[in-house]
Design an enzyme around this catalytic site. Structure first.
Site, PDB file in Angstrom:
ATOM      1  N   HIS A   5     -10.476  23.274  -5.426  1.00 58.72           N
ATOM      2  CA  HIS A   5     -10.551  23.095  -6.964  1.00 58.72           C
ATOM      3  C   HIS A   5     -11.911  23.784  -7.353  1.00 58.72           C
ATOM      4  CE1 HIS A   5      -9.297  20.892 -10.639  1.00 58.72           C
ATOM      5  NE2 HIS A   5     -10.446  20.970 -11.006  1.00 58.72           N
ATOM      6  N   ASP A  30      -8.448  11.409 -17.067  1.00 61.76           N
ATOM      7  CA  ASP A  30      -9.105  12.860 -17.246  1.00 61.76           C
ATOM      8  C   ASP A  30      -8.139  13.656 -18.236  1.00 61.76           C
ATOM      9  OD1 ASP A  30     -10.888  14.782 -16.174  1.00 61.76           O
ATOM     10  OD2 ASP A  30      -8.884  15.754 -15.389  1.00 61.76           O
ATOM     11  N   ARG A  62     -13.681  16.926 -23.983  1.00 59.64           N
ATOM     12  CA  ARG A  62     -14.839  17.548 -23.611  1.00 59.64           C
ATOM     13  C   ARG A  62     -14.958  18.873 -23.893  1.00 59.64           C
ATOM     14  NH1 ARG A  62     -15.105  16.927 -17.827  1.00 59.64           N
ATOM     15  NH2 ARG A  62     -16.996  18.049 -17.886  1.00 59.64           N
ATOM     16  N   SER A  86     -14.440  14.263 -13.288  1.00 63.52           N
ATOM     17  CA  SER A  86     -13.160  14.594 -13.782  1.00 63.52           C
ATOM     18  C   SER A  86     -12.385  15.388 -12.525  1.00 63.52           C
ATOM     19  CB  SER A  86     -13.721  15.827 -15.018  1.00 63.52           C
ATOM     20  OG  SER A  86     -12.680  16.825 -14.857  1.00 63.52           O
ATOM     21  N   LYS A 132      -9.095  13.556 -10.076  1.00 63.26           N
ATOM     22  CA  LYS A 132      -7.822  14.383  -9.794  1.00 63.26           C
ATOM     23  C   LYS A 132      -7.473  14.437  -8.275  1.00 63.26           C
ATOM     24  CE  LYS A 132      -8.763  18.122 -12.806  1.00 63.26           C
ATOM     25  NZ  LYS A 132      -9.916  17.729 -13.550  1.00 63.26           N
TER      26      LYS A 132
HETATM   27  N1  URA Z   1     -12.702  21.400 -13.751  1.00 64.21           N
HETATM   28  C1  URA Z   1     -12.299  20.203 -13.965  1.00 64.21           C
HETATM   29  O1  URA Z   1     -11.154  19.626 -13.583  1.00 64.21           O
HETATM   30  N2  URA Z   1     -13.146  19.387 -14.579  1.00 64.21           N
HETATM   31  C2  URA Z   1     -14.233  19.820 -15.069  1.00 64.21           C
HETATM   32  O2  URA Z   1     -15.135  18.945 -15.950  1.00 64.21           O
HETATM   33  C3  URA Z   1     -14.724  21.057 -14.781  1.00 64.21           C
HETATM   34  C4  URA Z   1     -13.961  21.749 -14.208  1.00 64.21           C
END
Ligand code: URA
Length: 457
Positions: free
Chosen positions: A91, A170, A177, A192, A196
Protein backbone atom coordinates in the site's frame (compact mmCIF):
# COMPACT_ATOMS: atom_id res chain seq x y z
CA UNK A 1 -17.41 -3.73 18.19
CA UNK A 2 -20.59 -3.39 16.18
CA UNK A 3 -20.83 -0.83 13.44
CA UNK A 4 -24.35 0.10 14.49
CA UNK A 5 -25.07 2.90 16.93
CA UNK A 6 -23.11 5.74 18.44
CA UNK A 7 -23.10 5.82 22.25
CA UNK A 8 -26.01 7.82 23.70
CA UNK A 9 -23.92 8.58 26.79
CA UNK A 10 -21.35 10.54 24.77
CA UNK A 11 -22.11 13.89 23.14
CA UNK A 12 -20.31 14.27 19.81
CA UNK A 13 -19.86 18.01 20.28
CA UNK A 14 -18.00 17.36 23.56
CA UNK A 15 -15.64 14.94 21.80
CA UNK A 16 -14.94 17.54 19.09
CA UNK A 17 -14.29 20.23 21.72
CA UNK A 18 -12.02 17.94 23.71
CA UNK A 19 -9.82 17.28 20.64
CA UNK A 20 -9.99 20.95 19.61
CA UNK A 21 -8.55 21.87 23.02
CA UNK A 22 -5.78 19.28 22.77
CA UNK A 23 -7.24 16.61 25.08
CA UNK A 24 -6.67 12.87 24.71
CA UNK A 25 -9.80 10.92 23.74
CA UNK A 26 -10.73 7.66 25.41
CA UNK A 27 -11.25 4.46 23.42
CA UNK A 28 -15.04 4.74 23.94
CA UNK A 29 -15.08 8.30 22.63
CA UNK A 30 -13.21 7.22 19.50
CA UNK A 31 -15.49 4.19 19.06
CA UNK A 32 -18.47 6.53 19.39
CA UNK A 33 -17.17 8.69 16.50
CA UNK A 34 -16.38 5.75 14.25
CA UNK A 35 -19.71 3.99 14.92
CA UNK A 36 -21.72 7.17 14.47
CA UNK A 37 -19.90 8.15 11.29
CA UNK A 38 -20.35 4.69 9.77
CA UNK A 39 -24.04 4.39 10.68
CA UNK A 40 -24.75 7.95 9.53
CA UNK A 41 -26.03 9.00 12.96
CA UNK A 42 -23.27 11.55 13.31
CA UNK A 43 -23.52 14.03 10.43
CA UNK A 44 -20.58 14.64 8.09
CA UNK A 45 -20.12 18.21 9.37
CA UNK A 46 -19.37 16.96 12.88
CA UNK A 47 -17.00 14.25 11.62
CA UNK A 48 -15.27 16.85 9.41
CA UNK A 49 -14.89 19.20 12.40
CA UNK A 50 -13.38 16.37 14.45
CA UNK A 51 -11.03 15.40 11.59
CA UNK A 52 -9.77 18.99 11.38
CA UNK A 53 -9.19 19.08 15.15
CA UNK A 54 -7.29 15.77 14.85
CA UNK A 55 -5.11 17.18 12.04
CA UNK A 56 -4.31 20.35 14.00
CA UNK A 57 -3.89 18.80 17.46
CA UNK A 58 -2.57 15.37 16.48
CA UNK A 59 -3.45 12.03 18.04
CA UNK A 60 -1.50 10.12 20.67
CA UNK A 61 -0.28 6.59 19.94
CA UNK A 62 -3.11 5.22 22.09
CA UNK A 63 -5.70 7.27 20.19
CA UNK A 64 -4.22 6.17 16.84
CA UNK A 65 -4.36 2.52 17.94
CA UNK A 66 -7.97 2.90 19.12
CA UNK A 67 -8.96 4.62 15.86
CA UNK A 68 -7.28 1.94 13.73
CA UNK A 69 -8.99 -0.79 15.73
CA UNK A 70 -12.43 0.84 15.61
CA UNK A 71 -12.15 1.39 11.85
CA UNK A 72 -10.92 -2.15 11.26
CA UNK A 73 -13.90 -3.57 13.18
CA UNK A 74 -16.44 -1.23 11.56
CA UNK A 75 -17.05 -4.07 9.09
CA UNK A 76 -16.05 -7.65 8.33
CA UNK A 77 -12.53 -9.00 8.49
CA UNK A 78 -11.80 -11.27 5.51
CA UNK A 79 -11.54 -14.98 6.15
CA UNK A 80 -8.94 -16.25 3.69
CA UNK A 81 -8.13 -19.44 5.60
CA UNK A 82 -9.08 -21.55 2.55
CA UNK A 83 -5.86 -20.37 0.85
CA UNK A 84 -2.76 -22.26 1.89
CA UNK A 85 -0.42 -19.81 0.12
CA UNK A 86 0.83 -16.82 2.06
CA UNK A 87 -1.11 -13.59 1.71
CA UNK A 88 0.74 -10.35 1.12
CA UNK A 89 -0.09 -6.82 0.05
CA UNK A 90 1.44 -3.44 -0.76
CA UNK A 91 0.00 0.00 0.00
CA UNK A 92 1.23 3.47 -0.84
CA UNK A 93 0.69 6.62 1.23
CA UNK A 94 -0.25 8.45 -1.96
CA UNK A 95 1.60 10.03 -4.82
CA UNK A 96 1.45 11.50 -8.30
CA UNK A 97 1.81 9.04 -11.17
CA UNK A 98 1.98 6.16 -8.68
CA UNK A 99 0.82 3.07 -10.55
CA UNK A 100 2.94 0.40 -8.87
CA UNK A 101 -0.07 -1.64 -7.62
CA UNK A 102 -0.92 -2.73 -11.19
CA UNK A 103 2.57 -4.15 -11.57
CA UNK A 104 3.37 -5.61 -8.15
CA UNK A 105 0.05 -7.36 -7.42
CA UNK A 106 0.27 -9.47 -10.62
CA UNK A 107 3.97 -10.19 -9.98
CA UNK A 108 3.25 -11.51 -6.46
CA UNK A 109 0.27 -13.56 -7.72
CA UNK A 110 2.39 -14.96 -10.57
CA UNK A 111 4.82 -16.15 -7.88
CA UNK A 112 1.99 -18.09 -6.21
CA UNK A 113 1.05 -15.63 -3.46
CA UNK A 114 -2.43 -14.34 -2.65
CA UNK A 115 -2.90 -10.55 -2.91
CA UNK A 116 -6.28 -9.32 -1.58
CA UNK A 117 -5.68 -5.60 -2.15
CA UNK A 118 -8.18 -3.11 -0.67
CA UNK A 119 -7.33 0.27 -2.18
CA UNK A 120 -8.63 3.81 -2.28
CA UNK A 121 -9.76 6.52 -4.66
CA UNK A 122 -7.95 9.75 -5.42
CA UNK A 123 -7.04 11.69 -2.30
CA UNK A 124 -6.26 15.41 -2.58
CA UNK A 125 -3.77 15.98 -5.39
CA UNK A 126 -2.83 12.27 -5.53
CA UNK A 127 -4.37 9.71 -7.87
CA UNK A 128 -6.49 6.76 -6.76
CA UNK A 129 -5.86 3.12 -7.63
CA UNK A 130 -9.61 2.46 -7.94
CA UNK A 131 -10.22 5.47 -10.21
CA UNK A 132 -7.39 4.33 -12.47
CA UNK A 133 -8.72 0.77 -12.67
CA UNK A 134 -12.18 2.04 -13.53
CA UNK A 135 -10.79 3.53 -16.73
CA UNK A 136 -10.71 -0.09 -17.97
CA UNK A 137 -14.16 -0.69 -19.50
CA UNK A 138 -16.28 -2.93 -17.25
CA UNK A 139 -13.73 -3.23 -14.41
CA UNK A 140 -15.61 -3.73 -11.12
CA UNK A 141 -13.91 -2.59 -7.90
CA UNK A 142 -17.06 -2.98 -5.76
CA UNK A 143 -16.84 -6.67 -4.90
CA UNK A 144 -18.35 -8.32 -1.86
CA UNK A 145 -16.07 -10.43 0.33
CA UNK A 146 -17.46 -13.59 -1.34
CA UNK A 147 -16.84 -12.20 -4.84
CA UNK A 148 -13.33 -11.19 -3.84
CA UNK A 149 -12.66 -14.76 -2.75
CA UNK A 150 -13.90 -16.07 -6.12
CA UNK A 151 -11.47 -13.76 -7.94
CA UNK A 152 -8.61 -14.81 -5.65
CA UNK A 153 -9.38 -18.46 -6.33
CA UNK A 154 -9.24 -17.85 -10.07
CA UNK A 155 -6.12 -15.71 -10.36
CA UNK A 156 -4.53 -15.02 -6.95
CA UNK A 157 -4.90 -11.22 -6.94
CA UNK A 158 -7.74 -8.73 -6.78
CA UNK A 159 -7.94 -4.97 -6.27
CA UNK A 160 -11.14 -3.68 -4.70
CA UNK A 161 -12.47 -0.71 -2.71
CA UNK A 162 -13.79 -0.31 0.79
CA UNK A 163 -17.48 -1.31 0.87
CA UNK A 164 -20.43 -1.17 3.26
CA UNK A 165 -19.11 -4.51 4.60
CA UNK A 166 -15.34 -4.02 4.36
CA UNK A 167 -13.88 -1.13 6.40
CA UNK A 168 -16.96 1.06 5.86
CA UNK A 169 -15.58 3.58 8.36
CA UNK A 170 -12.61 4.22 6.08
CA UNK A 171 -14.87 4.49 3.05
CA UNK A 172 -16.75 7.28 4.79
CA UNK A 173 -13.84 9.16 6.38
CA UNK A 174 -11.56 8.79 3.34
CA UNK A 175 -14.11 10.52 1.11
CA UNK A 176 -14.62 13.29 3.70
CA UNK A 177 -10.90 13.83 4.23
CA UNK A 178 -10.41 14.14 0.49
CA UNK A 179 -12.52 17.30 0.30
CA UNK A 180 -12.05 18.91 3.72
CA UNK A 181 -8.30 19.52 3.83
CA UNK A 182 -7.83 16.80 6.45
CA UNK A 183 -5.54 14.34 4.73
CA UNK A 184 -2.13 15.42 5.99
CA UNK A 185 -2.04 13.77 9.41
CA UNK A 186 0.28 10.81 10.01
CA UNK A 187 -2.20 9.45 12.57
CA UNK A 188 -5.22 9.60 10.26
CA UNK A 189 -3.19 8.17 7.38
CA UNK A 190 -1.94 5.34 9.63
CA UNK A 191 -5.48 4.47 10.80
CA UNK A 192 -6.88 4.67 7.26
CA UNK A 193 -4.21 2.46 5.71
CA UNK A 194 -3.73 -0.02 8.52
CA UNK A 195 -7.46 -0.58 9.12
CA UNK A 196 -7.82 -1.62 5.46
CA UNK A 197 -4.72 -3.79 5.48
CA UNK A 198 -5.55 -5.50 8.79
CA UNK A 199 -9.05 -6.28 7.48
CA UNK A 200 -7.39 -8.31 4.71
CA UNK A 201 -5.98 -10.85 7.17
CA UNK A 202 -2.62 -10.86 5.36
CA UNK A 203 0.66 -12.30 6.62
CA UNK A 204 2.92 -9.60 5.24
CA UNK A 205 2.61 -5.99 4.15
CA UNK A 206 4.93 -3.71 2.18
CA UNK A 207 4.30 0.00 2.68
CA UNK A 208 5.45 2.51 0.10
CA UNK A 209 5.81 5.70 2.13
CA UNK A 210 6.27 8.71 -0.13
CA UNK A 211 8.31 11.81 0.62
CA UNK A 212 8.92 15.00 -1.39
CA UNK A 213 6.92 17.81 -2.97
CA UNK A 214 4.18 15.45 -4.25
CA UNK A 215 3.76 13.47 -1.01
CA UNK A 216 1.56 14.15 2.00
CA UNK A 217 4.68 13.87 4.16
CA UNK A 218 6.97 16.35 2.39
CA UNK A 219 9.97 15.96 4.72
CA UNK A 220 11.85 12.63 4.97
CA UNK A 221 11.69 12.78 8.79
CA UNK A 222 7.88 13.02 8.71
CA UNK A 223 7.72 10.13 6.25
CA UNK A 224 9.94 8.09 8.60
CA UNK A 225 7.64 8.89 11.52
CA UNK A 226 4.60 7.73 9.55
CA UNK A 227 6.44 4.60 8.41
CA UNK A 228 7.44 3.73 11.99
CA UNK A 229 3.89 4.31 13.23
CA UNK A 230 2.47 1.94 10.61
CA UNK A 231 5.18 -0.71 11.01
CA UNK A 232 4.60 -0.66 14.79
CA UNK A 233 0.81 -0.93 14.32
CA UNK A 234 1.20 -3.91 11.98
CA UNK A 235 3.66 -5.70 14.21
CA UNK A 236 1.38 -5.20 17.23
CA UNK A 237 -1.22 -7.12 15.26
CA UNK A 238 1.23 -9.92 14.41
CA UNK A 239 1.96 -8.94 10.79
CA UNK A 240 5.35 -8.72 9.12
CA UNK A 241 5.63 -5.19 7.78
CA UNK A 242 8.34 -3.46 5.74
CA UNK A 243 8.21 0.25 4.86
CA UNK A 244 10.05 1.53 1.81
CA UNK A 245 10.47 5.31 1.93
CA UNK A 246 10.47 6.36 -1.72
CA UNK A 247 10.86 9.64 -3.52
CA UNK A 248 7.84 11.66 -4.65
CA UNK A 249 9.61 14.93 -5.44
CA UNK A 250 8.56 14.49 -9.07
CA UNK A 251 5.88 12.25 -10.59
CA UNK A 252 6.70 8.55 -10.80
CA UNK A 253 7.15 7.37 -14.38
CA UNK A 254 6.03 9.64 -17.20
CA UNK A 255 2.23 9.60 -16.96
CA UNK A 256 -0.24 11.19 -14.52
CA UNK A 257 -3.97 10.53 -14.77
CA UNK A 258 -6.16 7.45 -14.95
CA UNK A 259 -6.22 5.64 -18.35
CA UNK A 260 -2.73 6.96 -19.19
CA UNK A 261 -1.37 5.36 -16.01
CA UNK A 262 -2.93 1.99 -16.82
CA UNK A 263 -1.22 2.16 -20.20
CA UNK A 264 2.16 2.86 -18.57
CA UNK A 265 1.72 0.05 -16.03
CA UNK A 266 0.99 -2.36 -18.88
CA UNK A 267 4.12 -1.16 -20.70
CA UNK A 268 6.09 -1.87 -17.51
CA UNK A 269 4.65 -5.38 -17.28
CA UNK A 270 5.74 -5.81 -20.90
CA UNK A 271 9.30 -4.80 -19.97
CA UNK A 272 9.05 -1.40 -21.67
CA UNK A 273 8.25 0.94 -18.76
CA UNK A 274 10.27 3.91 -17.54
CA UNK A 275 13.33 3.17 -15.40
CA UNK A 276 12.18 4.79 -12.13
CA UNK A 277 8.83 3.01 -12.19
CA UNK A 278 10.44 -0.34 -12.91
CA UNK A 279 13.06 0.17 -10.17
CA UNK A 280 10.43 0.95 -7.54
CA UNK A 281 8.16 -1.91 -8.65
CA UNK A 282 11.03 -4.37 -8.40
CA UNK A 283 11.94 -3.10 -4.91
CA UNK A 284 8.34 -3.38 -3.67
CA UNK A 285 7.67 -6.72 -5.38
CA UNK A 286 11.02 -8.07 -4.09
CA UNK A 287 9.97 -7.21 -0.53
CA UNK A 288 6.53 -8.81 -1.07
CA UNK A 289 8.11 -12.03 -2.35
CA UNK A 290 10.48 -12.04 0.63
CA UNK A 291 7.66 -11.51 3.17
CA UNK A 292 5.64 -14.14 1.33
CA UNK A 293 8.55 -16.57 1.71
CA UNK A 294 9.02 -17.03 -2.03
CA UNK A 295 12.54 -15.62 -1.79
CA UNK A 296 15.27 -15.86 0.86
CA UNK A 297 15.92 -12.10 0.72
CA UNK A 298 14.42 -8.99 -0.84
CA UNK A 299 17.25 -8.94 -3.39
CA UNK A 300 16.46 -12.48 -4.42
CA UNK A 301 12.79 -11.43 -4.57
CA UNK A 302 13.75 -8.63 -6.96
CA UNK A 303 15.45 -11.12 -9.29
CA UNK A 304 12.41 -13.35 -9.19
CA UNK A 305 10.15 -10.36 -9.91
CA UNK A 306 12.29 -9.35 -12.89
CA UNK A 307 12.03 -12.91 -14.23
CA UNK A 308 8.24 -12.89 -13.88
CA UNK A 309 8.07 -9.72 -15.99
CA UNK A 310 10.49 -11.14 -18.57
CA UNK A 311 8.59 -14.41 -18.93
CA UNK A 312 5.26 -12.57 -19.45
CA UNK A 313 3.74 -14.36 -16.43
CA UNK A 314 3.06 -11.14 -14.52
CA UNK A 315 1.34 -9.59 -17.56
CA UNK A 316 -0.76 -12.75 -17.98
CA UNK A 317 -1.85 -12.38 -14.31
CA UNK A 318 -2.89 -8.78 -14.89
CA UNK A 319 -5.01 -9.90 -17.86
CA UNK A 320 -6.58 -12.65 -15.74
CA UNK A 321 -7.35 -10.20 -12.93
CA UNK A 322 -9.02 -7.72 -15.30
CA UNK A 323 -11.21 -10.49 -16.74
CA UNK A 324 -12.06 -11.91 -13.30
CA UNK A 325 -13.19 -8.44 -12.16
CA UNK A 326 -15.43 -7.98 -15.20
CA UNK A 327 -13.08 -5.76 -17.22
CA UNK A 328 -12.10 -5.82 -20.88
CA UNK A 329 -8.62 -7.37 -20.85
CA UNK A 330 -8.09 -6.61 -24.53
CA UNK A 331 -6.96 -3.09 -23.44
CA UNK A 332 -3.65 -4.74 -22.53
CA UNK A 333 -2.90 -5.29 -26.22
CA UNK A 334 -5.11 -2.51 -27.55
CA UNK A 335 -4.52 0.57 -25.39
CA UNK A 336 -6.48 2.60 -27.98
CA UNK A 337 -9.58 1.03 -26.36
CA UNK A 338 -8.90 3.01 -23.15
CA UNK A 339 -10.74 6.34 -22.82
CA UNK A 340 -9.08 9.16 -24.78
CA UNK A 341 -9.49 12.91 -24.25
CA UNK A 342 -10.76 15.19 -27.02
CA UNK A 343 -8.04 17.84 -26.74
CA UNK A 344 -4.33 18.02 -26.14
CA UNK A 345 -1.92 20.88 -25.57
CA UNK A 346 1.80 21.15 -25.11
CA UNK A 347 4.07 22.79 -22.56
CA UNK A 348 7.37 23.86 -24.11
CA UNK A 349 10.50 25.26 -22.55
CA UNK A 350 11.34 28.93 -23.19
CA UNK A 351 14.84 28.37 -21.86
CA UNK A 352 17.87 26.25 -22.53
CA UNK A 353 19.38 24.43 -19.55
CA UNK A 354 18.35 21.60 -17.24
CA UNK A 355 15.17 20.67 -15.39
CA UNK A 356 16.09 21.67 -11.81
CA UNK A 357 12.81 20.54 -10.22
CA UNK A 358 9.17 19.73 -10.95
CA UNK A 359 6.69 20.91 -8.31
CA UNK A 360 4.99 17.57 -8.00
CA UNK A 361 1.91 18.52 -5.95
CA UNK A 362 1.08 21.18 -8.56
CA UNK A 363 1.25 18.57 -11.34
CA UNK A 364 -1.24 16.48 -9.34
CA UNK A 365 -3.44 19.55 -8.83
CA UNK A 366 -3.42 20.23 -12.58
CA UNK A 367 -4.71 16.71 -13.20
CA UNK A 368 -7.44 17.10 -10.54
CA UNK A 369 -8.44 20.44 -12.08
CA UNK A 370 -8.95 18.78 -15.47
CA UNK A 371 -11.32 16.28 -13.79
CA UNK A 372 -8.81 13.49 -13.11
CA UNK A 373 -9.70 13.73 -9.38
CA UNK A 374 -12.46 15.18 -7.21
CA UNK A 375 -13.01 18.64 -5.78
CA UNK A 376 -16.28 17.58 -4.11
CA UNK A 377 -17.39 14.16 -2.86
CA UNK A 378 -20.03 13.78 -5.55
CA UNK A 379 -17.75 14.68 -8.50
CA UNK A 380 -17.30 12.03 -11.21
CA UNK A 381 -13.71 11.37 -12.27
CA UNK A 382 -12.82 11.76 -15.95
CA UNK A 383 -10.77 8.68 -16.87
CA UNK A 384 -9.37 10.19 -20.08
CA UNK A 385 -7.62 13.34 -18.84
CA UNK A 386 -3.98 13.37 -17.83
CA UNK A 387 -0.42 14.27 -18.68
CA UNK A 388 2.70 12.80 -20.21
CA UNK A 389 5.96 14.25 -18.93
CA UNK A 390 8.61 14.25 -21.66
CA UNK A 391 11.28 15.81 -19.43
CA UNK A 392 12.05 14.98 -15.84
CA UNK A 393 14.37 16.37 -13.18
CA UNK A 394 17.98 16.50 -14.33
CA UNK A 395 17.16 16.25 -18.07
CA UNK A 396 18.87 18.75 -20.41
CA UNK A 397 16.48 20.94 -22.43
CA UNK A 398 16.80 23.25 -25.42
CA UNK A 399 14.57 26.30 -25.92
CA UNK A 400 11.37 25.10 -27.60
CA UNK A 401 11.70 21.51 -26.32
CA UNK A 402 8.50 19.75 -25.35
CA UNK A 403 8.26 19.35 -21.55
CA UNK A 404 4.79 17.90 -21.14
CA UNK A 405 1.65 17.00 -23.14
CA UNK A 406 -1.72 17.59 -21.50
CA UNK A 407 -4.91 15.70 -22.37
CA UNK A 408 -8.25 17.31 -21.45
CA UNK A 409 -11.93 17.33 -22.28
CA UNK A 410 -12.98 20.80 -21.17
CA UNK A 411 -11.38 23.81 -22.86
CA UNK A 412 -12.18 25.87 -19.76
CA UNK A 413 -10.01 23.63 -17.62
CA UNK A 414 -7.27 22.77 -20.10
CA UNK A 415 -5.60 26.18 -20.23
CA UNK A 416 -5.41 26.79 -16.45
CA UNK A 417 -4.05 23.24 -16.02
CA UNK A 418 -1.45 23.89 -18.73
CA UNK A 419 -0.35 27.06 -16.90
CA UNK A 420 0.00 25.18 -13.60
CA UNK A 421 2.19 22.54 -15.26
CA UNK A 422 4.26 25.21 -17.01
CA UNK A 423 4.90 26.91 -13.67
CA UNK A 424 5.74 23.55 -12.05
CA UNK A 425 8.86 23.15 -14.18
CA UNK A 426 11.97 24.97 -12.93
CA UNK A 427 14.65 25.27 -15.62
CA UNK A 428 18.17 26.46 -14.70
CA UNK A 429 21.57 26.77 -16.36
CA UNK A 430 23.12 23.89 -14.47
CA UNK A 431 21.84 20.43 -13.51
CA UNK A 432 20.54 20.01 -9.92
CA UNK A 433 23.41 19.94 -7.39
CA UNK A 434 22.05 16.88 -5.65
CA UNK A 435 20.10 14.06 -7.16
CA UNK A 436 17.52 12.57 -4.83
CA UNK A 437 17.57 8.79 -4.47
CA UNK A 438 14.42 6.95 -5.59
CA UNK A 439 14.59 4.75 -2.48
CA UNK A 440 15.45 6.81 0.61
CA UNK A 441 15.28 4.21 3.35
CA UNK A 442 13.81 0.84 4.28
CA UNK A 443 12.31 0.44 7.74
CA UNK A 444 11.71 -3.06 9.01
CA UNK A 445 10.79 -2.67 12.65
CA UNK A 446 9.74 -0.18 15.36
CA UNK A 447 12.65 2.06 16.38
CA UNK A 448 12.57 1.14 20.06
CA UNK A 449 12.28 -2.66 19.67
CA UNK A 450 15.42 -4.78 19.69
CA UNK A 451 14.50 -6.40 16.37
CA UNK A 452 14.22 -2.97 14.80
CA UNK A 453 16.46 -2.14 11.89
CA UNK A 454 16.67 0.57 9.28
CA UNK A 455 18.64 0.28 6.13
CA UNK A 456 19.89 3.38 4.35
CA UNK A 457 20.14 3.08 0.59
N1 URA B 1 -3.90 5.96 1.49
C1 URA B 1 -4.92 5.61 2.31
O1 URA B 1 -5.49 4.53 2.17
N2 URA B 1 -5.28 6.45 3.27
C2 URA B 1 -4.68 7.64 3.48
O2 URA B 1 -5.06 8.35 4.39
C3 URA B 1 -3.61 8.01 2.64
C4 URA B 1 -3.23 7.14 1.64
Amino acid sequence: MEASTASAAIRTVDVIRKKRDGGELSTSEIEHLVRGSTSGEIPDYQIAAWLMAAVLRGLTKAETAALTDAMLHSGEVLDLSEFSARKVDKHSTGGVGDKTSFVVAPIAAAAGLIVPMISGRGLGHTGGTLDKLQSIPGFNVDLTAAELQTVLRSCGCAIIGQTAQLVPADRKMYALRDVTGTIESPHLICASIMSKKLAEEIDGLVLDVKTGSGAFMKRPEDAALLAELMVETGERMGKRVVAVISDMDQPLGRTVGNAVEIEEAVATLKGAGPGDLLQLCLELAGQMLYLGERAASADEGKKLARGLIKSGKALAKFREMITAQGGDASVVDHPEKLPKARYRSEVKSDLRGYVQAIQCEQVGNACVLMGGGRERKEDAVDPAVGLILHKKTGDPVAAGDLLCTIFYNSEERGEPARKIVEQSYRIANAPPKQTRPLIHRIITGPPSASKSSTRAK
